[in-house]
Every structure is written in structure tokens, then in C-alpha cells.
Design an enzyme around this catalytic site. Structure first.
Site, short mmCIF file in Angstrom:
data_model
loop_
_atom_site.label_atom_id
_atom_site.label_comp_id
_atom_site.label_asym_id
_atom_site.label_seq_id
_atom_site.Cartn_x
_atom_site.Cartn_y
_atom_site.Cartn_z
N SER A 41 -3.00 6.33 0.43
CA SER A 41 -3.61 7.06 1.54
C SER A 41 -5.13 7.01 1.58
CB SER A 41 -3.15 8.52 1.54
OG SER A 41 -3.75 9.24 0.49
N LYS A 82 -8.06 13.78 -0.38
CA LYS A 82 -8.43 13.37 0.98
C LYS A 82 -9.92 13.52 1.17
CE LYS A 82 -4.05 12.97 1.90
NZ LYS A 82 -3.43 11.69 1.79
#
Length: 194
Positions: A41, A82
Site C-alpha cells: 500500500s 499511511k
């Protein structure tokens, strides 16, 4: 006399080991901790299985900044890594692969060739506006952040889990220490200013 000295030596070693273990536990619990990147990701910035250090004390005194890479509790059993994109009081939108904060275009230099499609990664997609995310907000509320993975086509982030609160954030991470050939310190503010 020799038996007493050996006994004292052993006790000294045991005390030293216990103190080291207690100090290590305190450092890991309150200051720094290792984390392993799990999945694609954050490509191209972070690779699957990169090992990093999480700074747990930075956000006790400061708020996250745009483009900081953070580790947060996504659930009771899972932490995610993230990038902070939206800050409290902001409206966030992505249209035609361009990030807009409060209606103004914001460059994302850390995406590199991913954005243009000139790489092995898929081009960024999934245009969205803040209002479409879980929670249906006009602006990001105080104490909350919008986070996205750099690999936007393969990331579970604020687009699906919603905004994250500052309380969910474990800390900031920017030091890759393993594998050795990838050792580096990532500078989010340099990326923000480029």
C-alpha cells in the site's frame, strides 16, 4: 570466600539484565518501537517487509503534518502505515489524479512516476471528495486526519476506513533500517516543499 564472590557476580549479572530488560520495555512502550511494512500500500516509498522505527513521542508534543508517514491503530489487532494528506479544518479532493486541499492544487512529489503511469505500478485512480468518505464531513474535524497509501489503487485507507483520530496514531515513522541496502531517513517536509 570464592563462593561468595561468584554468588555476588551472578547477582550483579542478574540485576544488570533485569535493568536492561526494564529499560528496553520502557523505551519500546513509550518512545520507539520497530514495525514491519506489510503489503504494497505504500509503494513506491515503502516496500513490503521494510523494517522501520516508530517515534512514539513526537506527537505527544506536536501535531502530525501533511505528508508525515504515520503508524496508527486501524483496529484492536492491526496497525497500518499511511501518509497524512488532510489536516483538521481542511477539505480534501482528488480529481484526475490531482490532490486539492481547500480547492488548491497540492503536488505529491513522493509519488514520482506512479502518478504519470510511467512505472511498473498502476496509475493512481479512485478520485474522491471528502464528503464521499465514511462520516460524510464537509471539512476534517479537529483532532482527525485523512490518510492515504502512496499506492492508491491498492491501499486500505481513509477512503474506506474513514478519518483517523489523533488518539489512534501510534507515532511517526521515517527511518527504514532493514534491509540494509534500503537504509534511509524519509523527509516528509522536504517532499512537501518540492
Amino acid at each position: 570466600m570464592a563462593k561468595q564472590k561468584k554468588k555476588n557476580d551472578w547477582l550483579d549479572w542478574i540485576k544488570a539484565l533485569l535493568i536492561a530488560l526494564i529499560l528496553g520495555l520502557i523505551v519500546r512502550t513509550f518512545f520507539f518501537a520497530p514495525i514491519v511494512v506489510d503489503g504494497p500500500s505504500m509503494l513506491p516509498t515503502l516496500q513490503d517487509r521494510d523494517q522501520m522505527i516508530v517515534n512514539k513521542i513526537n506527537y505527544r508534543f506536536n501535531d502530525p503534518k501533511r505528508f508525515d508517514i504515520v503508524v496508527f491503530h486501524a483496529s484492536e489487532k492491526k496497525d497500518f502505515i499511511k501518509r497524512v494528506i488532510g489536516l483538521p479544518g481542511e477539505h480534501v479532493k482528488v480529481t484526475d489524479n490531482v490532490l486539492y486541499i481547500n480547492g488548491e492544487k497540492v503536488d505529491e512529489p513522493f509519488l514520482g512516476d506512479v502518478k504519470t503511469g510511467d512505472s511498473i505500478f498502476q496509475p493512481i485512480g479512485n478520485d474522491f471528495e471528502l464528503e464521499e468518505l465514511p462520516g460524510n464531513y464537509d471539512v476534517i474535524p479537529e483532532g482527525y486526519y485523512l490518510v492515504l497509501g502512496d499506492n492508491r489503487n491498492n491501499s486500505t485507507d481513509s477512503r474506506t476506513i474513514g478519518l483517523i483520530s489523533k488518539d489512534q496514531i501510534v507515532g511517526k515513522t521515517n527511518l527504514i533500517y532493514w534491509p540494509y541496502k534500503r537504509w534511509q531517513v524519509l523527509d516528509a517536509q522536504k517532499a512537501a516543499n518540492e
